[in-house]
Design an enzyme around this catalytic site. Structure first.
Site, PDB file in Angstrom:
ATOM      1  N   ASP A 391     -37.341   5.981 -39.580  1.00  0.00           N
ATOM      2  CA  ASP A 391     -38.177   5.262 -38.814  1.00  0.00           C
ATOM      3  C   ASP A 391     -37.335   4.426 -38.735  1.00  0.00           C
ATOM      4  O   ASP A 391     -38.721   3.180 -39.625  1.00  0.00           O
ATOM      5  CB  ASP A 391     -39.380   5.416 -39.158  1.00  0.00           C
ATOM      6  N   PHE A 392     -36.427   3.258 -38.829  1.00  0.00           N
ATOM      7  CA  PHE A 392     -35.472   2.348 -38.997  1.00  0.00           C
ATOM      8  C   PHE A 392     -36.547   1.724 -37.878  1.00  0.00           C
ATOM      9  O   PHE A 392     -35.637   1.065 -36.613  1.00  0.00           O
ATOM     10  CB  PHE A 392     -34.047   2.652 -38.908  1.00  0.00           C
ATOM     11  N   GLU A 393     -36.579  -0.173 -38.338  1.00  0.00           N
ATOM     12  CA  GLU A 393     -36.855  -0.753 -37.649  1.00  0.00           C
ATOM     13  C   GLU A 393     -36.077  -2.135 -37.495  1.00  0.00           C
ATOM     14  O   GLU A 393     -35.584  -2.321 -39.111  1.00  0.00           O
ATOM     15  CB  GLU A 393     -38.241  -1.281 -37.601  1.00  0.00           C
ATOM     16  N   GLY A 394     -37.030  -3.102 -37.201  1.00  0.00           N
ATOM     17  CA  GLY A 394     -36.399  -4.509 -38.082  1.00  0.00           C
ATOM     18  C   GLY A 394     -34.815  -5.255 -37.790  1.00  0.00           C
ATOM     19  O   GLY A 394     -33.847  -4.316 -36.715  1.00  0.00           O
ATOM     20  N   GLN A 482     -41.670   4.170 -30.388  1.00  0.00           N
ATOM     21  CA  GLN A 482     -42.791   3.837 -30.483  1.00  0.00           C
ATOM     22  C   GLN A 482     -43.126   2.941 -29.269  1.00  0.00           C
ATOM     23  O   GLN A 482     -42.539   2.267 -28.692  1.00  0.00           O
ATOM     24  CB  GLN A 482     -42.748   2.994 -31.795  1.00  0.00           C
TER      25      GLN A 482
END
Length: 606
Positions: A391-394, A482
């Protein structure tokens, strides 16, 4: 693009006067000029936008019936964010020839230009055009130039612009005839997810288009192609058409192939339709803490949120359970582990999810990659988990400016992540569950933009998950993008779709199951994923995130995608009864909302 502009175009009267004076001054030139003009033609296709966007590739364009300069339609395009709403088309031209590009525009900061001329690329612009204003420029092609790209665009944040009656006037090129349909189409190697095809060369062809079940899915420069991203144990039909500058041939005769059975993509013992949820295991918020033993049986995959790095680039992932001071009802480590085993005995999967909003992970070096592998393995082994969720974000993933091909990535943070996940998959074997939860910005936005783009200036994170997903598609158990906290995203209908209703989920999911050209390049297609690999990501309640939709809208989305009923304005490219299910943020928020989300899932899938 130079915003200061270039020298303005000649007026029509001045241009005629100059040409006339020159013709009179040079004996014999008048006849030559007349002959040249007789060969000139308008080479721009659909320059008046009377056939929609046919012939044009637009990042953010549509046609409107008002305002128009002539005819019944014009182009409307709105720059947004890092996009300046370019519309372009590639035109076949003659080498070493003179061309005049012109068009009518309205709006602020509107540009018209040409690239790939082989000499000096040109552009002209207006800072403000309250009514239709003509832009024009000229160029000469290079000695070996056969194609140029003409374009119009606005500028960052300056609002909507309009264009109409775009023309490229100069010596025409006889494109000849489209080639004949290819013969000899045959099926080669068939796997659980791909079919190899080959055919005989068609005279005069410069390329080929491959059709799966009547839909063009990819192009080929030679006489073979492998169509991938297929569903196991499924029958498909294929045809091929030959192409050249004159157009596309009729389709070949049809061949059929049935993919073999296979359990690729991780665990094969998930239920046909699965419910995935994130459990707040390391923190508390307004949803409150939920003990592992209290998670209802509705949840088939439970993602522990979150494992986070000791620093952004260390690769050292730690999973710290919520402390009693923050979560007064937290269970002991022994009870937590026992509850995990009980869930697994009931057929559930429990994963560690890495990242989240605050867990930025950048594997910039191979040392960080190796630390990632060892530290994640320690968490999995300590708690006896079934796998890993990414869940890598940013700013965890972004692409170097030189990294332009999702099939062959070169950016270290991408290459090292792919390598780390393949190492973990190999270590734990075929039952290892691997899932990913990217945001739409990193996946579906890749239909329009990929990295910094051909001209630079785009967000380097755009589409940055695509190389990871593609490299691991045979190892990937679940992809649950998402579909929330998202801006408007363009679907395969070239319309923007926004959160808040079934259509957004339908359009975003259809893109994953149909495949799409990356950054609008028809020769660089992201292949479709299998429906059993896809779960739709949604917020469990209005408190959980922007983009919540009521159960009735969730049902509409599922009906459309799995049965092709209850569809709205978006037309899907298939029907996928094997769609795996739904993912939600989160189990805790669903409990806070009286289990509305999971109850609706159980009601729908029984």
């Amino acid at each position: 693009m130079d915003r200061t502009g270039r020298a303005g175009p000649f007026s029509r009267r001045r241009l005629i006067a100059v040409c006339t004076a020159t013709a009179l001054a040079v004996p014999g030139l008048a006849a030559l000029s007349s002959a040249a003009r007789a060969a000139d033609a308008d080479l721009a296709r659909n320059g008046g936008f009377e056939s929609g966007l046919d012939g044009w590739t637009c990042t953010a364009g549509s046609t409107v019936t008002s305002p128009v300069r002539s005819g019944s339609s014009a182009l409307k395009a709105t720059p947004a964010g890092s996009d300046y709403a370019q519309c372009s088309q590639t035109v076949t031209v003659k080498p070493d020839a003179q061309y005049t590009l012109s068009g009518y525009v309205r709006g602020s900061y509107v540009y018209l230009g040409a690239t790939g001329t082989g000499t000096t690329d040109v552009s002209t612009w207006t800072q403000s055009a309250a009514d239709w204003q003509k832009l024009a420029t000229t160029f000469r092609t290079g000695p070996s130039t056969t194609k140029v790209t003409i374009y119009t665009h606005g500028w960052y944040g300056t609002g909507t612009y309009y264009a109409d009656d775009v023309s490229l006037v100069g010596p025409g090129v006889d494109a000849g005839q489209p080639p004949a349909a290819p013969a000899g189409l045959t099926v080669g190697t068939v796997t659980s997810s791909s079919v190899a095809l080959s055919w005989s060369a068609a005279a005069g062809a410069t390329g080929y288009a491959v059709y799966r079940d009547g839909v063009k899915v990819q192009t080929a420069g030679g006489t073979s192609a492998t169509v991938s991203g297929l569903t196991s144990s499924t029958a498909y039909s294929f045809q091929v058409a030959a192409t050249n500058d004159a157009g596309e041939s009729a389709k070949s005769s049809t061949v059929t192939a049935t993919t073999s059975a296979g359990s690729g993509g991780g665990s094969s013992d998930l239920p046909p339709h699965a419910l995935v949820g994130y459990l707040h295991a390391s923190f508390a918020n307004g949803a409150g803490y939920t003990r592992m033993a209290d998670v209802p049986d509705s949840w088939d995959v439970i993602d522990l949120a979150f494992g986070e790095p000791t620093s952004v680039t260390s690769g050292d992932i730690r999973f710290n359970r919520c402390p009693a001071t923050e979560c007064p009802t937290v269970e002991s480590d022994a009870d937590f582990k026992a509850a995990i085993k009980a869930k697994q005995a009931a057929g559930k999967k429990v994963l560690i999810s890495i990242g989240g909003q605050n867990g930025q992970v950048q594997l910039t070096t191979t040392a960080a990659r190796d630390t990632f592998v060892s530290s994640v393995s320690k968490i999995i082994d300590t708690y006896g988990l079934d796998g890993l969720d990414i869940d890598f974000e940013g700013h965890s993933l972004s692409l170097d400016a030189s990294d332009t091909d999702f099939k062959h990535p070169t950016t270290p943070v991408v290459v090292n992540l792919i390598s780390a996940l393949k190492i973990l998959k190999a270590k734990y074997g075929s039952k290892f569950v691997l899932s990913m939860a990217p945001e739409t910005f990193f996946v579906q936005l890749g239909y329009q933009y990929y990295g910094t783009g051909k001209w630079g200036g785009q967000d380097p994170r755009a589409g940055a998950y695509l190389p990871v997903i593609h490299a691991l598609r045979d190892d990937l158990t679940l992809l649950h993008v998402q579909d929330y906290n998202s801006g408007p995203i363009m679907g395969l209908d070239n319309q923007y779709h926004s959160m808040g209703g079934a259509d957004f989920h339908i359009a975003m999911t259809d893109m994953l199951l149909t495949g799409f050209p990356v950054a609008g390049d028809a020769n660089n297609v992201f292949p479709p994923l299998r429906p059993d690999q896809i779960a739709i990501g949604m917020p469990a309640s209005t408190n959980a995130g922007n983009g919540y939709v009521a159960p009735a809208e969730v049902t509409k989305a599922l009906d459309c995608l799995t049965k092709k009923t209850s569809c709205g304005s978006y037309a899907t490219h298939g029907t996928w009864p094997g769609l795996r299910g739904l993912m939600t943020w989160s189990v805790n928020w669903d409990r806070f909302g009286s289990w509305e989300f999971s109850t609706n899932f159980d009601r729908y899938f029984g």
